[in-house]
Write an enzyme that holds these catalytic residues in place. Structure first.
Site, short mmCIF file in Angstrom:
data_model
loop_
_atom_site.label_atom_id
_atom_site.label_comp_id
_atom_site.label_asym_id
_atom_site.label_seq_id
_atom_site.Cartn_x
_atom_site.Cartn_y
_atom_site.Cartn_z
N GLY A 48 0.82 -1.20 0.00
CA GLY A 48 0.00 0.00 0.00
C GLY A 48 0.85 1.24 0.00
O GLY A 48 2.08 1.17 0.10
N GLU A 64 -0.82 0.54 -6.02
CA GLU A 64 0.26 0.25 -5.08
C GLU A 64 0.59 -1.24 -5.02
O GLU A 64 1.76 -1.61 -4.96
CB GLU A 64 -0.09 0.78 -3.68
N GLU A 68 4.26 -2.62 -5.99
CA GLU A 68 5.07 -3.22 -4.94
C GLU A 68 5.19 -4.73 -5.01
O GLU A 68 6.12 -5.30 -4.43
CB GLU A 68 4.51 -2.81 -3.57
N GLU A 121 11.78 -8.20 0.21
CA GLU A 121 11.16 -9.52 0.01
C GLU A 121 9.65 -9.34 -0.09
O GLU A 121 9.07 -8.48 0.56
CB GLU A 121 11.50 -10.42 1.20
#
Length: 166
Positions: A48, A64, A68, A121
Site C-alpha cells: 500500500g 500500489e 510493490e 522480500e
C-alpha cells in the site's frame, strides 16, 4: 530514505503532513496473505501507499499492489479505515506524517510476483505464521480485523486526540 514509526509515544515528533493512503489484504487460493518486507524499516507490511491526485482510494490500492508486488488485483471488500493520531511516521527527509489509510480486501486477477525497490522480500504468509514476523502494531491491527472477518468494516476509535492536536 529511512523511516521510523511511533505508536502512542509521547516523545513522537509532531506531524507536519497528512497523507491519504490505501492498503490491501491480498490472499491467494490457500488463504495465505501477501506481505512485503519494507526496505525503509525492515518490517513486514501489507502492500500500500499514498494516494496520487488522479487516484480513487480503490484505484490507489490496485496501483500500489501492482507497483510493490507485481500482481494485478480486484478489490472485493473493505477491512476498515485507520486514522489513529497516535500513529506517527517520521522520514529522514524531515517529513513527519499522519496517515489516513483505507484497507481493502482483494484477490489476484493477474500479474506475477516481483520485488520492487521499496521492498527486500515479497511473499505469501500463512496466517498462523504472522506472529513470528517483525511488524508494526498498526499492520497487525489491520490483519487482525481481516482475520476476524468482522461483519462491518473497522471505523477507528472515536475521540482519540494527541496533545499537539488541540
Amino acid at each position: 530514505m529511512a523511516r521510523t514509526e511511533d505508536y502512542d509515544a509521547p516523545e513522537a515528533p509532531t506531524p507536519n503532513s497528512l497523507v491519504v493512503a490505501a492498503s490491501a489484504v491480498v490472499t491467494d487460493d490457500q488463504g495465505r496473505i501477501l506481505l512485503q518486507r519494507r526496505r525503509d524499516n525492515g518490517l513486514w507490511a501489507l502492500p500500500g501507499g499514498g494516494m496520487d491526485m488522479a487516484d480513487s482510494l480503490p484505484g490507489c490500492a490496485v496501483r500500489e499492489v501492482k507497483e510493490e508486488t507485481g500482481y494485478d488485483i480486484k478489490i472485493t471488500g473493505l477491512v476498515g479505515t485507520y486514522t489513529d493520531p497516535r500513529h506517527v511516521i517520521a522520514y529522514t527527509d524531515g517529513e513527519v506524517r499522519r496517515q489516513f489509510n483505507v484497507c481493502f480486501r482483494a484477490r489476484i486477477v493477474g500479474g506475477e510476483l516481483t520485488v520492487s525497490d521499496e521492498s527486500t522480500e515479497v511473499r505469501f504468509v500463512d496466517p498462523t505464521d504472522l506472529d513470528a514476523l517483525p511488524m508494526h502494531p498498526t499492520q497487525r491491527l489491520r490483519l487482525d480485523h481481516f482475520l476476524k472477518n468482522r461483519p462491518a468494516p473497522y471505523r477507528g476509535r472515536p475521540g482519540t486526540r494527541r496533545p499537539w492536536s488541540r
